[in-house]
Each structure stands twice: as C-alpha cells, then as structure tokens.
Design a protein around this motif. Structure first.
Motif, mmCIF file in Angstrom:
data_model
loop_
_atom_site.group_PDB
_atom_site.id
_atom_site.type_symbol
_atom_site.label_atom_id
_atom_site.label_comp_id
_atom_site.label_asym_id
_atom_site.label_seq_id
_atom_site.Cartn_x
_atom_site.Cartn_y
_atom_site.Cartn_z
ATOM 1 N N THR A 291 42.330 25.267 55.019
ATOM 2 C CA THR A 291 41.845 26.327 54.865
ATOM 3 C C THR A 291 42.438 27.073 56.069
ATOM 4 O OG1 THR A 291 39.482 25.559 55.355
ATOM 5 C CG2 THR A 291 39.660 27.502 55.949
ATOM 6 N N ILE A 292 42.840 28.744 55.259
ATOM 7 C CA ILE A 292 44.192 29.768 55.715
ATOM 8 C C ILE A 292 42.937 31.075 56.173
ATOM 9 C CG2 ILE A 292 45.729 30.763 55.245
ATOM 10 C CD1 ILE A 292 46.829 28.745 53.921
ATOM 11 N N PRO A 293 43.434 30.967 57.818
ATOM 12 C CA PRO A 293 42.460 32.582 57.884
ATOM 13 C C PRO A 293 43.551 33.939 57.131
ATOM 14 C CG PRO A 293 42.925 31.197 59.603
ATOM 15 C CD PRO A 293 43.403 30.620 58.747
ATOM 16 N N VAL A 294 42.841 34.807 56.388
ATOM 17 C CA VAL A 294 43.657 36.115 55.941
ATOM 18 C C VAL A 294 43.001 37.164 56.510
ATOM 19 C CG1 VAL A 294 43.270 34.515 53.926
ATOM 20 C CG2 VAL A 294 41.868 35.896 53.685
ATOM 21 N N SER A 295 43.522 38.810 56.532
ATOM 22 C CA SER A 295 42.903 39.535 56.116
ATOM 23 C C SER A 295 44.065 40.553 55.047
ATOM 24 C CB SER A 295 43.914 40.103 57.620
ATOM 25 O OG SER A 295 43.200 41.112 57.848
ATOM 26 N N LEU A 296 42.231 40.791 54.265
ATOM 27 C CA LEU A 296 42.488 41.568 52.840
ATOM 28 C C LEU A 296 43.134 43.166 53.456
ATOM 29 C CD1 LEU A 296 39.827 39.889 51.242
ATOM 30 C CD2 LEU A 296 42.487 39.159 51.328
ATOM 31 N N GLY A 297 42.757 44.047 52.119
ATOM 32 C CA GLY A 297 43.036 45.631 52.129
ATOM 33 C C GLY A 297 42.295 45.569 52.979
ATOM 34 N N LYS A 298 42.246 47.118 53.705
ATOM 35 C CA LYS A 298 41.360 47.402 54.883
ATOM 36 C C LYS A 298 40.281 49.112 53.546
ATOM 37 C CE LYS A 298 44.541 51.059 55.602
ATOM 38 N NZ LYS A 298 46.294 50.480 54.640
ATOM 39 N N PRO A 299 39.508 49.636 54.219
ATOM 40 C CA PRO A 299 38.462 49.874 52.985
ATOM 41 C C PRO A 299 38.977 51.240 52.397
ATOM 42 C CG PRO A 299 37.434 49.765 54.721
ATOM 43 C CD PRO A 299 38.661 49.145 54.870
ATOM 44 N N SER A 300 40.445 51.777 52.387
ATOM 45 C CA SER A 300 40.316 52.933 51.731
ATOM 46 C C SER A 300 42.148 52.095 50.798
ATOM 47 C CB SER A 300 41.291 53.866 53.144
ATOM 48 O OG SER A 300 41.983 53.231 53.513
ATOM 49 N N THR A 301 42.101 50.981 51.696
ATOM 50 C CA THR A 301 42.748 49.804 50.383
ATOM 51 C C THR A 301 42.834 48.754 50.020
ATOM 52 O OG1 THR A 301 44.618 49.508 51.879
ATOM 53 C CG2 THR A 301 45.518 51.470 51.000
ATOM 54 N N PRO A 302 42.031 48.452 49.567
ATOM 55 C CA PRO A 302 40.797 47.237 49.381
ATOM 56 C C PRO A 302 41.895 46.472 48.207
ATOM 57 C CG PRO A 302 40.122 49.190 47.575
ATOM 58 C CD PRO A 302 40.785 49.857 48.719
ATOM 59 N N SER A 303 41.920 44.919 48.587
ATOM 60 C CA SER A 303 42.458 44.021 47.238
ATOM 61 C C SER A 303 40.987 44.161 46.400
ATOM 62 C CB SER A 303 42.813 42.975 48.463
ATOM 63 O OG SER A 303 43.406 42.868 49.394
ATOM 64 N N SER A 304 42.448 43.427 45.419
ATOM 65 C CA SER A 304 41.828 43.757 44.231
ATOM 66 C C SER A 304 40.732 42.003 43.530
ATOM 67 C CB SER A 304 42.427 43.526 42.456
ATOM 68 O OG SER A 304 42.412 44.923 42.706
ATOM 69 N N SER A 305 39.452 41.885 43.310
ATOM 70 C CA SER A 305 38.871 40.506 43.358
ATOM 71 C C SER A 305 38.932 40.466 42.058
ATOM 72 C CB SER A 305 36.779 40.987 43.990
ATOM 73 O OG SER A 305 36.758 40.640 44.634
ATOM 74 N N GLY A 306 39.559 39.283 41.700
ATOM 75 C CA GLY A 306 39.546 38.605 40.457
ATOM 76 C C GLY A 306 40.317 37.689 40.149
ATOM 77 N N THR A 307 40.195 37.123 39.033
ATOM 78 C CA THR A 307 41.332 35.490 39.012
ATOM 79 C C THR A 307 42.817 36.426 38.394
ATOM 80 O OG1 THR A 307 39.311 34.746 38.134
ATOM 81 C CG2 THR A 307 42.002 33.576 37.821
ATOM 82 N N MET A 308 44.119 35.940 39.567
ATOM 83 C CA MET A 308 44.795 36.502 39.063
ATOM 84 C C MET A 308 46.485 35.249 38.976
ATOM 85 S SD MET A 308 44.744 39.203 42.333
ATOM 86 C CE MET A 308 43.463 38.732 42.606
ATOM 87 N N VAL A 309 47.557 35.681 38.986
ATOM 88 C CA VAL A 309 48.419 34.348 39.115
ATOM 89 C C VAL A 309 49.761 34.284 39.998
ATOM 90 C CG1 VAL A 309 49.492 33.304 37.604
ATOM 91 C CG2 VAL A 309 47.123 32.626 36.631
ATOM 92 N N ILE A 387 44.816 31.473 42.505
ATOM 93 C CA ILE A 387 44.003 33.030 43.290
ATOM 94 C C ILE A 387 43.460 33.511 42.819
ATOM 95 C CG2 ILE A 387 46.378 34.705 42.603
ATOM 96 C CD1 ILE A 387 45.086 34.704 46.137
ATOM 97 N N SER A 388 41.770 33.383 43.273
ATOM 98 C CA SER A 388 41.123 33.990 43.032
ATOM 99 C C SER A 388 40.187 34.830 44.285
ATOM 100 C CB SER A 388 40.028 32.986 42.404
ATOM 101 O OG SER A 388 38.522 33.918 41.893
ATOM 102 N N VAL A 389 40.246 35.371 44.055
ATOM 103 C CA VAL A 389 39.817 37.136 45.361
ATOM 104 C C VAL A 389 38.467 37.725 44.972
ATOM 105 C CG1 VAL A 389 40.225 38.203 46.607
ATOM 106 C CG2 VAL A 389 42.217 37.029 46.033
ATOM 107 N N THR A 390 37.529 37.361 45.273
ATOM 108 C CA THR A 390 36.106 37.432 44.992
ATOM 109 C C THR A 390 35.345 38.275 46.888
ATOM 110 O OG1 THR A 390 34.704 35.220 46.735
ATOM 111 C CG2 THR A 390 35.293 34.926 44.321
#
Length: 418
Positions: A291-309, A387-390
């Motif tokens: 289990t790895i702590p992460v930091s995603l995109g801030k509100p002005s440059t958000p990360s995409s939610s979805g299933t990627m490869v 990789i799936s981001v939600t």
C-alpha cells in the motif's frame, strides 16, 4: 376337298391370291415371333441373357455385373489460365467423392504450397499468402474403382505487385512479456475505408492459450486494438496472425505484407488508486503486496478517474512543458516514470511532495509517490499492467491512452465491423 390350303388358293381367282398373300405374311410373322421367343428363352450360357434371364443349364436368375462408376473431378476456380488472381484466393473444385479427394497446389518450381482442405465446401485455402506474379498449378485427385486415380489440373497466375501498398505494423515483439491489460495494437500506413474493415478483422486472427474470448475495436481509421472480454489470464500465450499481403484495402491499395506477433502474458498486477484515501493498493495475482501513499492532481490540474494501462517506462527522464506553456511551463528531472495517458499523466517519484503524499493533492495530474516506493514499484511493473483511479474531479476520456478497459466489453465490441 383339296389336299392342302395352297392348292385351294391356286384355283381361286385374284381375290384368292390376295388372300393367299395375306395368309403368307401372317404365317411369316408367326414364325418370326416364334423364333424370337425361342432365342430369348433358350439363349446361350456364354452370352448375357436379356431381362435377367437364367442360365441355360440351371435356369437360375442372376443380375449382370454393373460397370464401375468413375468419380469425376474438376477445378472450378480460379478459372483455367486466369491472370491477376489475388494472393489469398481459394481453390474451388467439384468432386463426386469429396471425402477421398486430394488437392495439391505447386509453384513454378514444382514446390508444393501449404494449405488447408475443406472437404465439406470443396475448398482449398493457402496457409500463407501466395507470391506476387507467380504461376501456380492445381491438381485435384480422387481414387477410381479400377485402382487408378482420376485427376484434373488447372493453372493460374497471381497478380503483379502493385505500386500502392499499405504497411501494417505492431511495436510489440515476439517473445515479449506484457501485463494482463495489454491491448494488441495494429497500425496502418494509410486510412482503411470502413467497407474494408470487416475483411481486415477477419484476416487478423488472435489465438490465446488458454482460449479467451475477445474482439477488435477500431480506435481510428489507421489503428485497431484487440482485448479479451476480461483481463488476459496470467501466464497466457497470445499469438496474432495478420494475413493482409495482397488484400485489397480500398481505392486501389493493397496490403504490403503479412505479420505475426507471439506474446507472453505475465503475472497479474493491478494498481488501484483512491482519491478518497490518497493511497495506491498494489495487488499481484489477487493478493495485496503493498500500500503506497500518493498525491494526485490538485483541483486546477486534476488526475483522471478511469482504468488505464502502463504504456511506457523510463527510469530517468525530464518533464518539459515549456513548449506548451512558455509562461507557466516547467522542466524537471524525473525518476521512475511510468506513462498512463497521452496527455502526460504518469506514475512517478516526486521527492518534493513526500511530506503530503497520503494527505493532499499537489501534482499537475500525475500520481506522485516517494523516491523509494517509486523505485520499488518501477522494478515490479511492466507495460500492460493495469491502473485504476477513482474519486477525482476529472473523468478519463476514451482515447487518452490505452483506454481499452475504460468501457464494458459490450460497448467495446461496438467498435468492431464484424
């Protein structure tokens, strides 16, 4: 009374003579009929009797032996001496005994061409594309009742190599090992018109071991992908056989060559990132291994939610956005980078954000991890891992990367022309 009827008739006049003539004709006819009947009934035992008549000695009835019927064969397509025949043309034939019919196709040197024989449809299909501008001879053979063979031969010449050829390519290599989410990707050097896409799909055969259902989907007029219904089974073998050499691809263009790709599927690794918990869960073959702590995109440059490869990996690289944004762009050295979208989202080490990883989002849309865990993850992942981001503010747009798993299988199949 006279001694016989003849004398009596002689004494009579013309009328009597006419009657005598008629009497002689009748007598002759009766005698002839008797002779025919006698011949038919008695016969000679050395001659066949008519209508199954019996043997002269025993009088038993027996049917004559039937003449052996020869099975005829013929080549019906390509026509005799046909020219400009396409390289994947089937050979069609007629036979009264298809189960025992054999078909042999040879080139000008007399070398036999490999092919498969469909005796239900009376078809022979080449296993590989024929050569450009070459004469071939077809021989169709079936056994005859007398122990000999009946055969038919025909010749045809394939089309000359055209000047307008379309190349099909894949960056995947034989023996390469990829993740369970890896789509098969084929690209064409020219747009394929829609009316030809179904035939292209038919000639791109994917064989998985163990067997798995899947389908092609056209991403654009020059790119087509294949994915199974569910993720590839771990440790599978996948063989793709593209047979497009000499196949018409529209507007006078033809396939340049055939192509094969022989892949291996590795262990299953699935990365799940939750914006709610700010953590990545790493599962290998169904078991959580980190289990790895992460930091995603801030509100002005958000990360995409979805299933990627995971599309590509670089242990060390430089992110340079100054060409896109001369004012706010940046140029930064990056370690353990793994691309997941075309738009520039990566999983990568970000030592500058380690203090907030697992707590707040500060990235430009990437999945930030620590330097140590970035290296740990990089050493275990491979191209094609999922990789799936939600839970982020932005939804992944299909086509922004290898988004083949970002839709249901039913939706994916709609991109096929079969």
């Amino acid at each position: 009374m006279e001694m016989d009827g003849i004398r009596s008739a002689e004494r009579a006049g013309p009328t009597a003579r006419n009657g005598r003539s008629r009497w002689r004709l009748t007598l002759a006819a009766m005698l002839t009929g008797t002779l025919l009947l006698t011949a038919a009934c008695s016969g000679d035992k050395d001659d066949p009797s008519w209508q199954g008549g019996g043997d002269g000695a025993a009088g038993a009835s027996s049917a004559p032996s039937a003449e052996p019927t020869l099975s005829t064969v013929a080549v019906t397509s390509p026509a005799q001496d046909a020219k400009s025949v396409e390289l994947w043309s089937e050979v069609k034939f007629d036979s009264e005994d298809p189960d025992n019919t054999e078909v042999k196709v040879t080139n000008a040197k007399g070398d036999e061409v490999e092919g498969t024989l469909d005796k239900d449809q009376n078809l022979w299909r080449p296993s590989e594309s024929l050569a450009w501008g070459t004469k071939y001879t077809v021989t169709v053979t079936t056994p005859a009742a007398d122990g000999k063979n009946n055969s038919a031969t025909s010749s045809f010449t394939t089309m000359k190599q055209p000047s307008n050829l379309v190349r099909v390519t894949s960056f995947l290599g034989d023996g390469q090992t990829v993740g369970v989410g890896m789509p098969l990707i084929m690209k064409f050097g020219r747009a394929i018109p829609e009316k030809y896409r179904a035939e292209v799909e038919r000639r791109m055969v994917v064989t998985a071991t163990p067997a798995q259902e899947g389908t092609w989907r056209w991403i654009s007029s020059t790119e087509v992908h294949f994915r199974p219904q569910a993720y590839w089974k771990a440790n599978s073998k996948v063989f793709t056989d593209v047979k497009l050499k000499g196949v018409e691809l529209g507007d006078g263009w033809y396939g340049r060559s055939d192509l094969t790709v022989d892949l291996k599927i590795g262990r299953e690794m699935i990365l799940t990132v939750s914006n709610k918990t700010k953590k990545m869960t790493v599962k290998q073959d169904g078991k959580v291994i980190k289990t790895i702590p992460v930091s995603l995109g801030k509100p002005s440059t958000p990360s995409s939610s979805g299933t990627m490869v995971i599309m590509e990996k670089a242990a060390h690289t430089v992110f340079d956005t100054t060409d896109e944004d001369p004012v706010n762009g940046y140029k930064t050295p990056i370690d353990w980078a793994q691309r997941i979208t075309y738009s520039g989202q990566f999983i990568h080490a970000a030592p500058w954000s380690e203090g907030v990883q697992g707590k707040r989002n500060v990235s430009h849309g990437c999945v930030n991890v620590s330097e140590a865990l970035g290296q740990w993850l990089f050493q275990r992942t491979m191209m094609g891992d999922v990789i799936s981001v939600t839970g982020t503010e932005d939804k992944l747009k299909n086509g922004n990367g290898w988004t083949d798993w970002n839709m249901s299988y039913a939706e994916y199949k709609k991109g096929s022309y079969l």
